[in-house]
Design an enzyme around this catalytic site. Sequence first.
Site, PDB file in Angstrom:
ATOM      1  N   ALA A 268      -6.584   0.663 -69.349  1.00  0.00           N
ATOM      2  CA  ALA A 268      -5.656   1.778 -69.581  1.00  0.00           C
ATOM      3  C   ALA A 268      -6.268   3.136 -69.305  1.00  0.00           C
ATOM      4  O   ALA A 268      -5.552   4.092 -68.986  1.00  0.00           O
ATOM      5  CB  ALA A 268      -5.129   1.713 -71.013  1.00  0.00           C
ATOM      6  N   GLY A 271      -4.667   6.644 -69.742  1.00  0.00           N
ATOM      7  CA  GLY A 271      -3.290   6.250 -70.007  1.00  0.00           C
ATOM      8  C   GLY A 271      -2.208   6.781 -69.081  1.00  0.00           C
ATOM      9  O   GLY A 271      -1.033   6.707 -69.415  1.00  0.00           O
ATOM     10  N   ASP A 328      -5.058  -2.177 -63.804  1.00  0.00           N
ATOM     11  CA  ASP A 328      -5.282  -1.019 -62.911  1.00  0.00           C
ATOM     12  C   ASP A 328      -6.809  -0.896 -62.841  1.00  0.00           C
ATOM     13  O   ASP A 328      -7.428  -0.131 -63.581  1.00  0.00           O
ATOM     14  CB  ASP A 328      -4.629   0.221 -63.537  1.00  0.00           C
ATOM     15  CG  ASP A 328      -4.698   1.438 -62.623  1.00  0.00           C
ATOM     16  OD1 ASP A 328      -4.850   1.253 -61.401  1.00  0.00           O
ATOM     17  OD2 ASP A 328      -4.607   2.559 -63.136  1.00  0.00           O
ATOM     18  N   CYS A 381      -6.964   2.128 -56.756  1.00  0.00           N
ATOM     19  CA  CYS A 381      -6.790   3.320 -55.917  1.00  0.00           C
ATOM     20  C   CYS A 381      -7.841   3.261 -54.811  1.00  0.00           C
ATOM     21  O   CYS A 381      -8.423   4.274 -54.446  1.00  0.00           O
ATOM     22  CB  CYS A 381      -6.848   4.614 -56.732  1.00  0.00           C
ATOM     23  SG  CYS A 381      -8.314   4.784 -57.726  1.00  0.00           S
TER      24      CYS A 381
HETATM   25  C1  LIG Z   1      -8.667   3.037 -62.453  1.00  0.00           C
HETATM   26  S1  LIG Z   1      -9.183   3.357 -64.046  1.00  0.00           S
HETATM   27  C2  LIG Z   1      -7.700   3.240 -64.959  1.00  0.00           C
HETATM   28  C3  LIG Z   1      -6.814   4.414 -64.825  1.00  0.00           C
HETATM   29  C4  LIG Z   1      -5.630   4.373 -65.750  1.00  0.00           C
HETATM   30  N1  LIG Z   1      -4.930   3.115 -65.731  1.00  0.00           N
HETATM   31  C5  LIG Z   1      -4.640   5.488 -65.445  1.00  0.00           C
HETATM   32  O1  LIG Z   1      -3.559   5.243 -64.870  1.00  0.00           O
HETATM   33  O2  LIG Z   1      -4.950   6.643 -65.780  1.00  0.00           O
HETATM   34  C6  LIG Z   1      -9.989   1.865 -64.482  1.00  0.00           C
HETATM   35  C7  LIG Z   1     -10.341   1.743 -65.936  1.00  0.00           C
HETATM   36  O3  LIG Z   1     -10.884   0.435 -66.130  1.00  0.00           O
HETATM   37  C8  LIG Z   1     -11.828   0.507 -67.162  1.00  0.00           C
HETATM   38  N2  LIG Z   1     -12.649  -0.723 -67.086  1.00  0.00           N
HETATM   39  C9  LIG Z   1     -13.738  -0.974 -66.376  1.00  0.00           C
HETATM   40  N3  LIG Z   1     -14.152  -2.241 -66.548  1.00  0.00           N
HETATM   41  C10 LIG Z   1     -13.287  -2.798 -67.415  1.00  0.00           C
HETATM   42  C11 LIG Z   1     -13.187  -4.069 -68.015  1.00  0.00           C
HETATM   43  N4  LIG Z   1     -14.062  -5.030 -67.757  1.00  0.00           N
HETATM   44  N5  LIG Z   1     -12.179  -4.277 -68.877  1.00  0.00           N
HETATM   45  C12 LIG Z   1     -11.283  -3.291 -69.158  1.00  0.00           C
HETATM   46  N6  LIG Z   1     -11.330  -2.060 -68.609  1.00  0.00           N
HETATM   47  C13 LIG Z   1     -12.325  -1.826 -67.752  1.00  0.00           C
HETATM   48  C14 LIG Z   1     -12.538   1.813 -66.937  1.00  0.00           C
HETATM   49  O4  LIG Z   1     -13.130   2.279 -68.117  1.00  0.00           O
HETATM   50  C15 LIG Z   1     -11.399   2.704 -66.443  1.00  0.00           C
HETATM   51  O5  LIG Z   1     -10.853   3.456 -67.499  1.00  0.00           O
END
Ligand SMILES: C[S@@+](CC[C@H](N)C(=O)[O-])C[C@H]1O[C@@H](n2cnc3c(N)ncnc32)[C@H](O)[C@@H]1O
Length: 441
Positions: A268, A271, A328, A381
């Site tokens: 998330a 968010g 995401d 992205c």
């Molecule tokens: C692309 S960003 C998400 C952006 C968000 N969904 C938005 O729309 O603003 C990816 C996210 O995945 C998290 N992340 C990385 N590895 C992860 C894991 N194993 N499980 C859950 N989240 C993870 C990161 O901390 C980061 O916040």
Amino acid sequence: MNPSIAANQQRLFLAFVAELRPHVRRDSALPRRIKELLARQRAIGSRDRKLYRELIYTWLRFLPWTDPLLDQDPALAGKVIAWLAPELKATSHYRAALCADWPVAPASLAEKAAMLTARVAGAQPADAPFAVPRAEPTRLEAGFQPDPSSQVSGLRIQVSDLLPAWFAEHCPAAFQPPHLDAINSRANVWVRLQCNDRNIVLDEFRAKQWTWETAADFPDALCLPPNAEVANTDAYRRGFVEIQDLGSQLVLATAPIPPGGRWLDACAGAGGKTLQLARLLSDVGHVDATDIRPEILEELRDRAQRARLTNVRITNIPEAAYDGILVDAPCSGSGTWRRQPHLKWYVKPETISSFAKTQLAILTAHAPRVKPGGVLIYATCSLSHHENHDVVAAFLQAHPQFKAVPAADTHGGTFDGLGTTLLPGTRNTDGFYVATLRASA
Ligand SMILES: C[S@@+](CC[C@H](N)C(=O)[O-])C[C@H]1O[C@@H](n2cnc3c(N)ncnc32)[C@H](O)[C@@H]1O
């Protein structure tokens, strides 16, 4: 502007570049370093801070064009960067003072390269596929004669150098106009309306004399002028509007998400998509939001409260079964390189392979939580097929109970049989990839 003010500003800018330069290819968190560097400059005002920020980001965008100049003729490098900087309130006086003897920079990268080559490298660019059309030399001859006093030997100004060469295998289209132009330009300011009465927001924007464009297929999205300080508006403070690139907004619009149901936003972050998902599900649906970074979820908590969304719960223990899960995923961010130009020089092929492993691991970990008939939405992205199509293909091979569903509407993107890619030049947005994977009932 008094030329001596611009000269002083240029000196300070070049000092910032000298301080940042050793970190460019090494520090993934360069934007934080830039922010801290500018915050330390107590003597400069907010307008100048914006100027330096734009100049630093322009330098990072055009690094291969300006790096050799920085070594041989820093003042000329400063002038080139001013010339290339986006047209904004903060940059226009500075540019006018420094580049009075140069014509205005043209919009396309190919024309910029041709003009700069003529001016500072004394030859036509070697990039055959991007060569300027036949009419261009006339304009060059008329308005942009080579200046022997500012010729730099060995300088190569090629548009294809504005992306790392290894990336061509990952996304050949990114090297072609209009995508290369979009990746190397300043991102637009997009907001998403999250209120039922849009006039609350629009009246405030009108009062500020902001104009905006809308996306015909996405009425909640507005593109504002580049100097619009959305975070200082009442509408933002009251949660009626969120800053979110159109590309990011379109991710969820490609998938069938009816109101109702229990969803998990598995990555998330702060968010952006959680809030959008919560609105799509409406009061009859619910989103659990999780992330490996607990601190970022606090930001999400604040945003959800500001948006008066009562159907979002932050958790680090997801439930056993959901109607839908959004992954995401963390990625190289190559779709957002225009916002984060340092990543073009920081990310390596190994970074992409490592992200691809993590992405597959996250999908694999969450697959058992999708109810029969439910959906797993995978998004990045990134523009690299190694993080997109290849990850989805590997996931589907190991999980034959899931099937890729064609996008309900690609919004200009291209469906590759598994997922949809929206390239940055198509709609002048960040690039994204999204695949909807449905579990068998
Ligand atoms: C692309 S960003 C998400 C952006 C968000 N969904 C938005 O729309 O603003 C990816 C996210 O995945 C998290 N992340 C990385 N590895 C992860 C894991 N194993 N499980 C859950 N989240 C993870 C990161 O901390 C980061 O916040």
